[in-house]
Design a protein around this motif. Sequence first.
Motif, PDB file in Angstrom:
ATOM      1  N   LEU A  19     -44.074 -25.020  56.804  1.00 51.78           N
ATOM      2  CA  LEU A  19     -43.302 -24.227  57.310  1.00 51.78           C
ATOM      3  C   LEU A  19     -41.342 -24.648  56.190  1.00 51.78           C
ATOM      4  N   ALA A  20     -41.077 -23.455  56.540  1.00 56.06           N
ATOM      5  CA  ALA A  20     -39.887 -23.092  55.805  1.00 56.06           C
ATOM      6  C   ALA A  20     -38.853 -23.855  56.908  1.00 56.06           C
ATOM      7  N   PRO A  21     -37.798 -24.756  56.222  1.00 56.51           N
ATOM      8  CA  PRO A  21     -36.977 -25.221  57.372  1.00 56.51           C
ATOM      9  C   PRO A  21     -36.351 -24.356  58.634  1.00 56.51           C
ATOM     10  N   ALA A  28     -38.082 -13.573  55.500  1.00 54.55           N
ATOM     11  CA  ALA A  28     -39.067 -11.856  55.058  1.00 54.55           C
ATOM     12  C   ALA A  28     -40.596 -13.303  56.113  1.00 54.55           C
ATOM     13  N   ILE A  29     -40.320 -14.388  55.097  1.00 53.52           N
ATOM     14  CA  ILE A  29     -41.573 -15.352  55.763  1.00 53.52           C
ATOM     15  C   ILE A  29     -40.792 -16.483  55.841  1.00 53.52           C
ATOM     16  N   ASP A  30     -41.717 -16.831  56.825  1.00 51.83           N
ATOM     17  CA  ASP A  30     -41.454 -18.199  57.839  1.00 51.83           C
ATOM     18  C   ASP A  30     -42.186 -19.934  57.114  1.00 51.83           C
ATOM     19  N   ALA A  49     -52.394 -25.342  67.069  1.00 56.80           N
ATOM     20  CA  ALA A  49     -52.349 -26.436  67.416  1.00 56.80           C
ATOM     21  C   ALA A  49     -51.528 -27.366  66.728  1.00 56.80           C
ATOM     22  N   GLY A  50     -51.360 -26.972  65.519  1.00 52.22           N
ATOM     23  CA  GLY A  50     -50.433 -27.238  64.113  1.00 52.22           C
ATOM     24  C   GLY A  50     -49.141 -27.245  64.474  1.00 52.22           C
ATOM     25  N   LEU A  51     -48.616 -26.152  65.412  1.00 50.57           N
ATOM     26  CA  LEU A  51     -46.861 -25.913  64.780  1.00 50.57           C
ATOM     27  C   LEU A  51     -46.411 -26.654  66.083  1.00 50.57           C
ATOM     28  N   PRO A  52     -45.133 -26.682  65.250  1.00 50.49           N
ATOM     29  CA  PRO A  52     -44.518 -26.989  65.840  1.00 50.49           C
ATOM     30  C   PRO A  52     -44.345 -27.249  67.956  1.00 50.49           C
ATOM     31  N   GLY A  53     -43.792 -28.029  68.128  1.00 56.25           N
ATOM     32  CA  GLY A  53     -43.498 -27.417  70.045  1.00 56.25           C
ATOM     33  C   GLY A  53     -42.636 -26.808  69.712  1.00 56.25           C
ATOM     34  N   ALA A 126     -43.182 -22.099  47.943  1.00 56.94           N
ATOM     35  CA  ALA A 126     -42.682 -20.664  47.914  1.00 56.94           C
ATOM     36  C   ALA A 126     -42.686 -20.120  48.710  1.00 56.94           C
ATOM     37  N   ALA A 127     -43.699 -19.856  49.672  1.00 52.68           N
ATOM     38  CA  ALA A 127     -43.378 -20.066  50.720  1.00 52.68           C
ATOM     39  C   ALA A 127     -42.298 -20.920  51.987  1.00 52.68           C
ATOM     40  N   ALA A 128     -42.686 -21.628  51.614  1.00 54.79           N
ATOM     41  CA  ALA A 128     -41.467 -22.120  52.974  1.00 54.79           C
ATOM     42  C   ALA A 128     -40.568 -23.017  52.229  1.00 54.79           C
ATOM     43  N   GLY A 129     -39.927 -22.828  50.894  1.00 55.69           N
ATOM     44  CA  GLY A 129     -38.963 -23.270  49.888  1.00 55.69           C
ATOM     45  C   GLY A 129     -38.003 -22.278  50.265  1.00 55.69           C
ATOM     46  N   ARG A 130     -37.868 -20.757  50.034  1.00 53.33           N
ATOM     47  CA  ARG A 130     -37.261 -20.175  49.987  1.00 53.33           C
ATOM     48  C   ARG A 130     -37.713 -18.194  50.285  1.00 53.33           C
ATOM     49  N   GLN A 131     -36.795 -17.985  50.082  1.00 54.44           N
ATOM     50  CA  GLN A 131     -37.082 -16.047  50.630  1.00 54.44           C
ATOM     51  C   GLN A 131     -38.225 -15.657  49.881  1.00 54.44           C
TER      52      GLN A 131
END
Length: 132
Positions: A19-21, A28-30, A49-53, A126-131
């Motif tokens: 997940l992106a910060p 555009a992508i999280d 189940a693995g997503l942040p609460g 790339a998806a987690a670190g930048r747009q």
Amino acid sequence: MTTALQPPLPSHPVLRLRLAPHGNLPRAIDGAWWPRSYDLLVELPRLLAGLPGAWGHITSVTVNGATWPAVPGRMLVSNQVVRLHRTLVASAPRTVVLLAPGQGRWDLLVVPPDTTEKAAEPLMSAAAGRQV
């Protein structure tokens, strides 16, 4: 005779999710999700189940109908109904959209299950670190 005991294999494979910060800027992508198969009935409960609460209860999921062959109208995940929607929009062939009322919307890049680890790693980063 002695027998070496092997540690038991995990009953659930490790969720491949990045997940992106969290920030104030819209993205555009999280993040990115790399499922192990194209069986949405197996893969979606693991993802949710693995997503942040803090994301709250996901009540609606939109997937690309060309990527996921069998998509029921809804399914029960952790005793909660999740509505599933299919789209055939060409502009978003590899995404999954997650909605939680009052919490928000998250779009995740879906890395195809048959992608090699070497090819998946840069996509996930790339998806987690930048747009994207």
